[in-house]
Design an enzyme around this catalytic site. Sequence first.
Site, PDB file in Angstrom:
ATOM      1  N   LYS A  22     116.770 -10.129  -1.235  1.00  0.00           N
ATOM      2  CA  LYS A  22     118.113  -9.596  -1.541  1.00  0.00           C
ATOM      3  C   LYS A  22     119.166 -10.695  -1.473  1.00  0.00           C
ATOM      4  CE  LYS A  22     120.503  -7.674   1.909  1.00  0.00           C
ATOM      5  NZ  LYS A  22     121.871  -8.014   2.280  1.00  0.00           N
ATOM      6  N   ASN A  23     119.143 -11.462  -0.392  1.00  0.00           N
ATOM      7  CA  ASN A  23     120.231 -12.420  -0.177  1.00  0.00           C
ATOM      8  C   ASN A  23     120.129 -13.661  -1.063  1.00  0.00           C
ATOM      9  OD1 ASN A  23     121.318 -10.657   1.607  1.00  0.00           O
ATOM     10  ND2 ASN A  23     120.670 -11.756   3.456  1.00  0.00           N
ATOM     11  N   ARG A  59     129.995  -6.499   0.935  1.00  0.00           N
ATOM     12  CA  ARG A  59     130.806  -7.693   1.156  1.00  0.00           C
ATOM     13  C   ARG A  59     130.358  -8.862   0.292  1.00  0.00           C
ATOM     14  NH1 ARG A  59     133.470  -7.611   5.623  1.00  0.00           N
ATOM     15  NH2 ARG A  59     133.590  -9.870   5.561  1.00  0.00           N
ATOM     16  N   CYS A 104     133.624  -4.916   9.221  1.00  0.00           N
ATOM     17  CA  CYS A 104     132.196  -4.722   8.996  1.00  0.00           C
ATOM     18  C   CYS A 104     131.571  -4.294  10.318  1.00  0.00           C
ATOM     19  CB  CYS A 104     131.595  -6.038   8.520  1.00  0.00           C
ATOM     20  SG  CYS A 104     129.820  -6.032   8.370  1.00  0.00           S
ATOM     21  N   ARG A 126     133.682 -10.935  10.204  1.00  0.00           N
ATOM     22  CA  ARG A 126     133.241 -11.532   8.941  1.00  0.00           C
ATOM     23  C   ARG A 126     134.381 -11.927   8.000  1.00  0.00           C
ATOM     24  NH1 ARG A 126     127.966  -8.478   6.823  1.00  0.00           N
ATOM     25  NH2 ARG A 126     127.538 -10.516   5.964  1.00  0.00           N
ATOM     26  N   PRO A 127     135.230 -12.842   8.429  1.00  0.00           N
ATOM     27  CA  PRO A 127     136.293 -13.313   7.532  1.00  0.00           C
ATOM     28  C   PRO A 127     135.711 -14.157   6.393  1.00  0.00           C
ATOM     29  CG  PRO A 127     136.250 -14.620   9.547  1.00  0.00           C
ATOM     30  CD  PRO A 127     135.206 -13.547   9.708  1.00  0.00           C
ATOM     31  N   ILE A 128     136.537 -14.434   5.372  1.00  0.00           N
ATOM     32  CA  ILE A 128     136.072 -15.314   4.281  1.00  0.00           C
ATOM     33  C   ILE A 128     136.983 -16.543   4.184  1.00  0.00           C
ATOM     34  CG2 ILE A 128     134.891 -13.535   2.921  1.00  0.00           C
ATOM     35  CD1 ILE A 128     137.432 -13.684   1.019  1.00  0.00           C
ATOM     36  N   ASP A 129     137.607 -16.885   5.311  1.00  0.00           N
ATOM     37  CA  ASP A 129     138.541 -18.020   5.299  1.00  0.00           C
ATOM     38  C   ASP A 129     137.887 -19.313   4.817  1.00  0.00           C
ATOM     39  OD1 ASP A 129     137.185 -17.584   7.901  1.00  0.00           O
ATOM     40  OD2 ASP A 129     138.074 -19.511   8.412  1.00  0.00           O
ATOM     41  N   GLN A 130     136.601 -19.511   5.126  1.00  0.00           N
ATOM     42  CA  GLN A 130     135.947 -20.761   4.717  1.00  0.00           C
ATOM     43  C   GLN A 130     135.676 -20.794   3.214  1.00  0.00           C
ATOM     44  OE1 GLN A 130     135.565 -23.442   6.803  1.00  0.00           O
ATOM     45  NE2 GLN A 130     136.817 -22.079   8.054  1.00  0.00           N
ATOM     46  N   ASP A 139     119.380 -11.970  11.230  1.00  0.00           N
ATOM     47  CA  ASP A 139     118.848 -10.804  10.518  1.00  0.00           C
ATOM     48  C   ASP A 139     117.503 -10.333  11.081  1.00  0.00           C
ATOM     49  OD1 ASP A 139     121.051 -10.788   8.900  1.00  0.00           O
ATOM     50  OD2 ASP A 139     120.066 -11.734   7.188  1.00  0.00           O
ATOM     51  N   VAL A 196     125.629 -15.611  15.990  1.00  0.00           N
ATOM     52  CA  VAL A 196     126.170 -15.656  14.623  1.00  0.00           C
ATOM     53  C   VAL A 196     127.222 -14.566  14.405  1.00  0.00           C
ATOM     54  CG1 VAL A 196     125.591 -15.582  12.167  1.00  0.00           C
ATOM     55  CG2 VAL A 196     124.027 -16.685  13.778  1.00  0.00           C
ATOM     56  N   ARG A 232     119.660  -0.487   1.454  1.00  0.00           N
ATOM     57  CA  ARG A 232     120.482  -1.584   0.936  1.00  0.00           C
ATOM     58  C   ARG A 232     119.667  -2.871   0.849  1.00  0.00           C
ATOM     59  NH1 ARG A 232     126.183  -2.342   3.602  1.00  0.00           N
ATOM     60  NH2 ARG A 232     125.984  -4.047   2.133  1.00  0.00           N
TER      61      ARG A 232
HETATM   62  N1  EPU Z   1     132.442 -16.824   8.985  1.00  0.00           N
HETATM   63  C1  EPU Z   1     133.753 -17.214   9.151  1.00  0.00           C
HETATM   64  N2  EPU Z   1     134.490 -17.530   8.032  1.00  0.00           N
HETATM   65  C2  EPU Z   1     133.967 -17.472   6.790  1.00  0.00           C
HETATM   66  C3  EPU Z   1     132.629 -17.092   6.617  1.00  0.00           C
HETATM   67  C4  EPU Z   1     131.888 -16.774   7.747  1.00  0.00           C
HETATM   68  O1  EPU Z   1     134.253 -17.266  10.273  1.00  0.00           O
HETATM   69  O2  EPU Z   1     134.679 -17.763   5.834  1.00  0.00           O
HETATM   70  C5  EPU Z   1     131.635 -16.488  10.166  1.00  0.00           C
HETATM   71  C6  EPU Z   1     131.131 -15.051  10.137  1.00  0.00           C
HETATM   72  O3  EPU Z   1     132.091 -14.150  10.632  1.00  0.00           O
HETATM   73  C7  EPU Z   1     129.901 -15.131  11.006  1.00  0.00           C
HETATM   74  C8  EPU Z   1     129.360 -16.525  10.689  1.00  0.00           C
HETATM   75  O4  EPU Z   1     130.452 -17.247  10.135  1.00  0.00           O
HETATM   76  O5  EPU Z   1     130.243 -15.064  12.351  1.00  0.00           O
HETATM   77  C9  EPU Z   1     128.212 -16.569   9.712  1.00  0.00           C
HETATM   78  O6  EPU Z   1     128.491 -15.779   8.578  1.00  0.00           O
HETATM   79  P1  EPU Z   1     127.959 -16.113   7.118  1.00  0.00           P
HETATM   80  O7  EPU Z   1     129.121 -16.377   6.239  1.00  0.00           O
HETATM   81  O8  EPU Z   1     126.881 -17.119   7.170  1.00  0.00           O
HETATM   82  O9  EPU Z   1     127.349 -14.703   6.688  1.00  0.00           O
HETATM   83  P2  EPU Z   1     127.357 -14.116   5.237  1.00  0.00           P
HETATM   84  O10 EPU Z   1     127.243 -15.213   4.260  1.00  0.00           O
HETATM   85  O11 EPU Z   1     128.486 -13.157   5.102  1.00  0.00           O
HETATM   86  C10 EPU Z   1     124.779 -13.903   4.974  1.00  0.00           C
HETATM   87  C11 EPU Z   1     123.815 -12.797   4.731  1.00  0.00           C
HETATM   88  C12 EPU Z   1     123.726 -11.917   5.966  1.00  0.00           C
HETATM   89  C13 EPU Z   1     123.268 -12.786   7.131  1.00  0.00           C
HETATM   90  C14 EPU Z   1     124.231 -13.966   7.311  1.00  0.00           C
HETATM   91  C15 EPU Z   1     123.803 -14.942   8.391  1.00  0.00           C
HETATM   92  C16 EPU Z   1     124.032 -12.484   2.355  1.00  0.00           C
HETATM   93  C17 EPU Z   1     124.449 -11.634   1.221  1.00  0.00           C
HETATM   94  N3  EPU Z   1     124.258 -12.034   3.582  1.00  0.00           N
HETATM   95  O12 EPU Z   1     126.034 -13.269   5.242  1.00  0.00           O
HETATM   96  O13 EPU Z   1     122.754 -10.929   5.712  1.00  0.00           O
HETATM   97  O14 EPU Z   1     123.228 -12.030   8.312  1.00  0.00           O
HETATM   98  O15 EPU Z   1     124.343 -14.691   6.076  1.00  0.00           O
HETATM   99  O16 EPU Z   1     122.546 -15.445   8.125  1.00  0.00           O
HETATM  100  O17 EPU Z   1     123.475 -13.554   2.145  1.00  0.00           O
HETATM  101  C18 EPU Z   1     121.702  -8.833   5.916  1.00  0.00           C
HETATM  102  O18 EPU Z   1     120.990  -9.152   4.949  1.00  0.00           O
HETATM  103  O19 EPU Z   1     121.463  -7.842   6.657  1.00  0.00           O
HETATM  104  C19 EPU Z   1     122.863  -9.658   6.229  1.00  0.00           C
HETATM  105  C20 EPU Z   1     123.882  -9.220   6.982  1.00  0.00           C
END
Ligand code: EPU
Length: 423
Positions: free
Chosen positions: A22-23, A96, A120, A125-129, A310, A332, A402
């Site tokens: 999926k991811n 998301r 969430c 789970r912000p997207i600031d980065q 995960d 995480v 999902r």
């Molecule tokens: N984070 C920030 N700022 C950002 C982005 C992330 O602070 O801009 C923080 C998050 O809040 C978290 C950490 O960084 O604490 C890691 O988050 P990451 O961005 O890596 O997670 P993601 O990309 O949103 C993906 C997977 C998740 C998986 C995580 C960690 C997808 C679609 N989702 O999420 O999968 O848990 O990486 O490996 O690839 C799942 O499949 O059940 C799932 C939640």
Amino acid sequence: MDKIVIEGGVPLRGGATVSGAKNAALPVVASALLAEGEHVVRNVPELADVRTMDRLLSAMGCEVARGSGADRHVLSIRVPRSVKPEAPYEMVKTMRASVVVLGPLVARWGRARVSLPGGCAIGARPIDQHLKGLSALGADLSLEHGYVEARALRGRLRGATFVFDGVTVTGTENVMMAAVLAEGTTVLGNCAREPEVVDLAEALVAMGARIRGAGTQEITIEGVERLRPLSHAVIADRIEAGTLLVAGAFPGNDVAVQGCVPAHLEALVEKLRLVGARVEPIPGGLRVVGDGRPRPVDVRTAPFPGFATDMQAQMMALLTLADGSSVLTETVFENRYMHVLELKRLGADITVDGRAAVVKGVPALSGAPVMASDLRASAALVLAGLAASGTTEVHRVYHLDRGYERLEEKLAPLGARLRRTRA
Ligand code: EPU
């Protein structure tokens, strides 16, 4: 709403084959936006989240079709010359990961309007980065009415050096996708090294992108003017594989997981061996034999190649039966213990203190009705229900759907007694 009814306590024996990840599928499908034309993505799992991504691309003006029968894992995507570069709230709120269209949209059309994801169940789970990275590439960003409005100055992003403050999987993917069409060279530091990032990079390279270093902390991208359509097969789902491997590690079980990539599962396999399970390579996969009661083991989640967040809930389900106490530390996500209260309903002894959970093993679990709170939590409840005596009902299985392609159909041939019914 469906529920899964499990008659537990039956040993699992046999083989199961892993679906596409999926991811990996989600960003790969989104990457089709980077080129006009007919794209083909193979090994795409049939999942609610993938359907959301299909709908999102369709709403923009793309044509997305899934094959049938033997071709049901093949997705054909026709991307027209221009699209409506927008991801509406209705879709982003259900998934998301929709936010991964932001990079491709602004890279190709110089502008995008993407709803900001809200809260969430597993953390803020912000997207600031994602935004900081795009801004480094020259995107002008503003937040209006809950939407991120992005514009590339002079219509095209430009290469830059950017170091992520923290490791983010979809953040790395989003900025990498944006950089492939930028003018000049981009160097991204502190990148996620997850296999899904590598799979996306391989798909992009096959489209004509110039990317080096995916799978390491530093990714270098030389922007190109245009890409050709995608033709790519998505990697196997290491989390589905891991879930099945953990199933094999419960006492009395013996599960062969076909189609997985052992190199993606090393941190988990190491822990399963410490628990006392026998893990051996077999042609095309791994076999796990649960040798008696698990031994306790401490687990700390971390970005790849560390132990995957995960897999934390599923590992916890196994350790509820250990012969002693284990400490799980979730580094995480800040709120990924929603399954704890439900596991306790099955008789588990778990105490959470901040990011640490102490799991005191009990000799047996007993079936009960439980509620799934998120995707991996629901998988953990299914595993625990299979090991518990009596009947377990897992409610809200839409969470499971999902990210797992008919998990019950993969478990039933192993001898699991479980069925899906209307709640
Ligand atoms: N984070 C920030 N700022 C950002 C982005 C992330 O602070 O801009 C923080 C998050 O809040 C978290 C950490 O960084 O604490 C890691 O988050 P990451 O961005 O890596 O997670 P993601 O990309 O949103 C993906 C997977 C998740 C998986 C995580 C960690 C997808 C679609 N989702 O999420 O999968 O848990 O990486 O490996 O690839 C799942 O499949 O059940 C799932 C939640």
